[in-house]
Design a protein around this motif. Structure first.
Motif, short mmCIF file in Angstrom:
data_model
loop_
_atom_site.label_atom_id
_atom_site.label_comp_id
_atom_site.label_asym_id
_atom_site.label_seq_id
_atom_site.Cartn_x
_atom_site.Cartn_y
_atom_site.Cartn_z
N GLY A 1 67.07 21.67 -46.25
CA GLY A 1 66.00 21.59 -45.25
C GLY A 1 65.73 20.13 -44.90
N SER A 2 65.13 19.93 -43.78
CA SER A 2 64.82 18.56 -43.34
C SER A 2 63.44 18.14 -43.86
N ARG A 3 63.17 16.87 -43.71
CA ARG A 3 61.84 16.36 -44.05
C ARG A 3 60.78 17.05 -43.20
N ASP A 4 61.08 17.23 -41.93
CA ASP A 4 60.14 17.91 -41.02
C ASP A 4 59.86 19.35 -41.47
N ASP A 5 60.90 20.04 -41.97
CA ASP A 5 60.70 21.39 -42.49
C ASP A 5 59.69 21.37 -43.63
N TYR A 6 59.85 20.41 -44.53
CA TYR A 6 58.97 20.31 -45.69
C TYR A 6 57.54 19.97 -45.26
N VAL A 7 57.41 19.06 -44.32
CA VAL A 7 56.08 18.67 -43.82
C VAL A 7 55.39 19.87 -43.18
N ARG A 8 56.12 20.67 -42.42
CA ARG A 8 55.53 21.87 -41.79
C ARG A 8 55.07 22.87 -42.85
N LEU A 9 55.87 23.03 -43.90
CA LEU A 9 55.48 23.94 -44.98
C LEU A 9 54.21 23.45 -45.66
N LEU A 10 54.13 22.16 -45.94
CA LEU A 10 52.93 21.61 -46.56
C LEU A 10 51.71 21.78 -45.66
N ALA B 1 63.48 33.97 -49.27
CA ALA B 1 63.67 33.69 -47.84
C ALA B 1 64.69 32.57 -47.66
N VAL B 2 65.52 32.70 -46.65
CA VAL B 2 66.56 31.70 -46.38
C VAL B 2 65.95 30.31 -46.23
N PHE B 3 64.82 30.22 -45.52
CA PHE B 3 64.17 28.93 -45.32
C PHE B 3 63.85 28.28 -46.67
N MET B 4 63.25 29.05 -47.58
CA MET B 4 62.87 28.49 -48.88
C MET B 4 64.10 28.15 -49.71
#
Length: 75
Positions: A36-45, A25-28
């Motif tokens: 990706g941003s820190r916020d992207d990583y936090v949302r994934l977690l 996936a493009v996001f991953m």
């Protein structure tokens, strides 16, 4: 009766295809490449927390093996 297999093995086998698809996936890809941003990583977690919480609860409530024939695993 099928031979029991460890829960971790059954989970890995049954989720392999979906996991491989998500890696593409493009996001991953962006996240793993540092785009990706820190916020992207936090949302994934945060999304993964619910999955791991459910897995840990299942582990506490049931034996560590499953008696499922390998032929019944989805592909």
């Amino acid at each position: 009766m099928p031979e029991p297999i460890p829960f971790s093995q059954a989970l890995r086998e049954r989720t392999r295809v979906v996991h491989e698809k998500s890696e593409g996936a493009v996001f991953m890809q962006d996240l793993m490449a540092g785009r990706g941003s820190r916020d992207d990583y936090v949302r994934l977690l945060a999304q993964h927390w619910f999955v791991y919480d459910a897995l840990e609860e299942a582990e506490r409530c049931s034996p560590m093996t499953l008696s499922s024939p390998r032929s019944s695993l989805p592909s």
